[in-house]
Design a protein around this motif. Structure first.
Motif, PDB file in Angstrom:
ATOM      1  N   LEU A   1       0.868  -1.173   0.000  1.00  0.00           N
ATOM      2  CA  LEU A   1       0.000   0.000   0.000  1.00  0.00           C
ATOM      3  C   LEU A   1       0.905   1.224   0.000  1.00  0.00           C
ATOM      4  N   TRP A   2       0.709   2.110  -0.973  1.00  0.00           N
ATOM      5  CA  TRP A   2       1.502   3.339  -1.044  1.00  0.00           C
ATOM      6  C   TRP A   2       0.735   4.449  -0.338  1.00  0.00           C
ATOM      7  N   GLU A   3       1.339   5.035   0.686  1.00  0.00           N
ATOM      8  CA  GLU A   3       0.703   6.141   1.396  1.00  0.00           C
ATOM      9  C   GLU A   3       1.754   7.039   2.015  1.00  0.00           C
ATOM     10  N   ASP A   4       1.566   8.336   1.837  1.00  0.00           N
ATOM     11  CA  ASP A   4       2.451   9.344   2.431  1.00  0.00           C
ATOM     12  C   ASP A   4       3.921   9.128   2.087  1.00  0.00           C
ATOM     13  N   GLY A   5       4.189   8.782   0.843  1.00  0.00           N
ATOM     14  CA  GLY A   5       5.580   8.628   0.409  1.00  0.00           C
ATOM     15  C   GLY A   5       6.257   7.364   0.875  1.00  0.00           C
ATOM     16  N   GLU A   6       5.477   6.421   1.364  1.00  0.00           N
ATOM     17  CA  GLU A   6       6.031   5.149   1.834  1.00  0.00           C
ATOM     18  C   GLU A   6       5.196   3.983   1.319  1.00  0.00           C
ATOM     19  N   ALA A   7       5.849   2.857   1.194  1.00  0.00           N
ATOM     20  CA  ALA A   7       5.145   1.608   0.890  1.00  0.00           C
ATOM     21  C   ALA A   7       4.985   0.838   2.196  1.00  0.00           C
ATOM     22  N   LEU A   8       3.790   0.347   2.425  1.00  0.00           N
ATOM     23  CA  LEU A   8       3.517  -0.512   3.578  1.00  0.00           C
ATOM     24  C   LEU A   8       3.364  -1.930   3.078  1.00  0.00           C
ATOM     25  N   ILE A   9       4.101  -2.827   3.698  1.00  0.00           N
ATOM     26  CA  ILE A   9       4.051  -4.254   3.383  1.00  0.00           C
ATOM     27  C   ILE A   9       3.804  -4.992   4.687  1.00  0.00           C
ATOM     28  N   TYR A  10       2.865  -5.902   4.670  1.00  0.00           N
ATOM     29  CA  TYR A  10       2.696  -6.802   5.809  1.00  0.00           C
ATOM     30  C   TYR A  10       3.494  -8.056   5.480  1.00  0.00           C
ATOM     31  N   SER A  11       4.607  -8.211   6.148  1.00  0.00           N
ATOM     32  CA  SER A  11       5.521  -9.305   5.850  1.00  0.00           C
ATOM     33  C   SER A  11       5.168 -10.559   6.645  1.00  0.00           C
ATOM     34  N   ASP A  12       5.357 -11.696   6.014  1.00  0.00           N
ATOM     35  CA  ASP A  12       5.219 -12.991   6.693  1.00  0.00           C
ATOM     36  C   ASP A  12       6.239 -13.022   7.825  1.00  0.00           C
ATOM     37  N   ARG A  13       5.806 -13.376   8.995  1.00  0.00           N
ATOM     38  CA  ARG A  13       6.699 -13.385  10.167  1.00  0.00           C
ATOM     39  C   ARG A  13       7.892 -14.313   9.972  1.00  0.00           C
ATOM     40  N   ARG A  14       7.806 -15.276   9.043  1.00  0.00           N
ATOM     41  CA  ARG A  14       8.892 -16.235   8.810  1.00  0.00           C
ATOM     42  C   ARG A  14       9.793 -15.836   7.641  1.00  0.00           C
ATOM     43  N   ALA A  15       9.492 -14.725   6.990  1.00  0.00           N
ATOM     44  CA  ALA A  15      10.194 -14.349   5.758  1.00  0.00           C
ATOM     45  C   ALA A  15      11.643 -13.948   6.004  1.00  0.00           C
ATOM     46  N   LYS A  16      12.501 -14.395   5.105  1.00  0.00           N
ATOM     47  CA  LYS A  16      13.919 -14.037   5.181  1.00  0.00           C
ATOM     48  C   LYS A  16      14.131 -12.538   5.066  1.00  0.00           C
ATOM     49  N   ARG A  17      13.241 -11.858   4.364  1.00  0.00           N
ATOM     50  CA  ARG A  17      13.411 -10.412   4.169  1.00  0.00           C
ATOM     51  C   ARG A  17      13.452  -9.664   5.490  1.00  0.00           C
ATOM     52  N   ASN A  18      12.776 -10.164   6.524  1.00  0.00           N
ATOM     53  CA  ASN A  18      12.780  -9.489   7.823  1.00  0.00           C
ATOM     54  C   ASN A  18      14.192  -9.428   8.399  1.00  0.00           C
ATOM     55  N   GLY A  19      14.894 -10.547   8.363  1.00  0.00           N
ATOM     56  CA  GLY A  19      16.281 -10.573   8.837  1.00  0.00           C
ATOM     57  C   GLY A  19      17.202  -9.762   7.946  1.00  0.00           C
ATOM     58  N   ASN A  20      16.952  -9.833   6.637  1.00  0.00           N
ATOM     59  CA  ASN A  20      17.768  -9.046   5.714  1.00  0.00           C
ATOM     60  C   ASN A  20      17.652  -7.556   6.030  1.00  0.00           C
ATOM     61  N   ILE A  21      16.439  -7.095   6.258  1.00  0.00           N
ATOM     62  CA  ILE A  21      16.211  -5.674   6.552  1.00  0.00           C
ATOM     63  C   ILE A  21      16.812  -5.291   7.895  1.00  0.00           C
ATOM     64  N   ALA A  22      16.757  -6.189   8.860  1.00  0.00           N
ATOM     65  CA  ALA A  22      17.371  -5.903  10.156  1.00  0.00           C
ATOM     66  C   ALA A  22      18.879  -5.694  10.003  1.00  0.00           C
ATOM     67  N   ALA A  23      19.497  -6.458   9.099  1.00  0.00           N
ATOM     68  CA  ALA A  23      20.941  -6.341   8.888  1.00  0.00           C
ATOM     69  C   ALA A  23      21.298  -5.185   7.958  1.00  0.00           C
ATOM     70  N   ASN A  24      20.421  -4.893   6.992  1.00  0.00           N
ATOM     71  CA  ASN A  24      20.684  -3.840   6.017  1.00  0.00           C
ATOM     72  C   ASN A  24      19.339  -3.289   5.550  1.00  0.00           C
ATOM     73  N   PRO A  25      18.948  -2.096   5.996  1.00  0.00           N
ATOM     74  CA  PRO A  25      17.624  -1.569   5.666  1.00  0.00           C
ATOM     75  C   PRO A  25      17.475  -1.038   4.240  1.00  0.00           C
ATOM     76  N   ARG A  26      18.555  -0.985   3.475  1.00  0.00           N
ATOM     77  CA  ARG A  26      18.471  -0.470   2.105  1.00  0.00           C
ATOM     78  C   ARG A  26      17.805  -1.509   1.199  1.00  0.00           C
ATOM     79  N   VAL A  27      16.751  -1.080   0.510  1.00  0.00           N
ATOM     80  CA  VAL A  27      15.954  -1.984  -0.318  1.00  0.00           C
ATOM     81  C   VAL A  27      15.602  -1.312  -1.642  1.00  0.00           C
ATOM     82  N   SER A  28      15.067  -2.115  -2.536  1.00  0.00           N
ATOM     83  CA  SER A  28      14.535  -1.626  -3.801  1.00  0.00           C
ATOM     84  C   SER A  28      13.155  -2.247  -3.999  1.00  0.00           C
ATOM     85  N   LEU A  29      12.210  -1.424  -4.414  1.00  0.00           N
ATOM     86  CA  LEU A  29      10.864  -1.870  -4.727  1.00  0.00           C
ATOM     87  C   LEU A  29      10.614  -1.524  -6.188  1.00  0.00           C
TER      88      LEU A  29
END
Length: 142
Positions: free
Chosen positions: A42-70
């Motif tokens: 969901l795009w709102e106020d200049g940000e994308a909101l994603i509800y991530s699966d609690r088991r997803a690898k992306r959660n750990g990836n973001i914790a280690a490095n918050p830089r992403v591409s959408l």
């Protein structure tokens, strides 16, 4: 806000970010390997909101490095690709799926079809990630 030039390209990118249903999120593992995942957003106020699966690898990836591409899909001919580069964070202040009217307006039918209910979705997809855009781009065909 990175889409503030008033250009036709910015307006078009914002329209796509508001209406497109599927995006592709790229995160980076701790050892530097990019990983790309299809996501609902969901795009709102200049940000994308994603509800991530609690088991997803992306959660750990973001914790280690918050830089992403959408990025959003192309037009089938290699053009009209919208790419947003930014930083992601977990936002615990975001309401869960069943309490987010804007998210339900966009994805309610899909949630009912694929996940049976917003409450069921919230048992799995309960890590709210927000991506603050830093650099947008629209790529046109060569």
């Amino acid at each position: 806000m990175v889409f503030d030039s008033g250009s036709e390209g910015d307006r078009h990118a914002l329209e796509r970010l508001e209406k497109d249903m599927i995006g592709w999120l790229t995160t980076v593992t701790a050892d530097g390997q990019p990983q790309t995942f299809p996501i609902w957003f969901l795009w709102e106020d200049g940000e994308a909101l994603i509800y991530s699966d609690r088991r997803a690898k992306r959660n750990g990836n973001i914790a280690a490095n918050p830089r992403v591409s959408l990025h959003l899909n192309d037009n089938g001919k290699g053009g009209d690709v919208v790419i947003v580069e930014g930083e992601a964070r977990v936002d615990e202040a975001t309401p869960p799926v069943p309490a987010n009217p804007a998210y339900l307006a966009k994805y309610g039918a899909w949630i009912d079809s694929y996940l049976s209910s917003p409450e069921e979705m919230a048992t799995i997809y309960n890590v709210p990630l927000r991506i603050r855009a830093c650099l947008p781009a629209i790529l046109q065909p060569l």
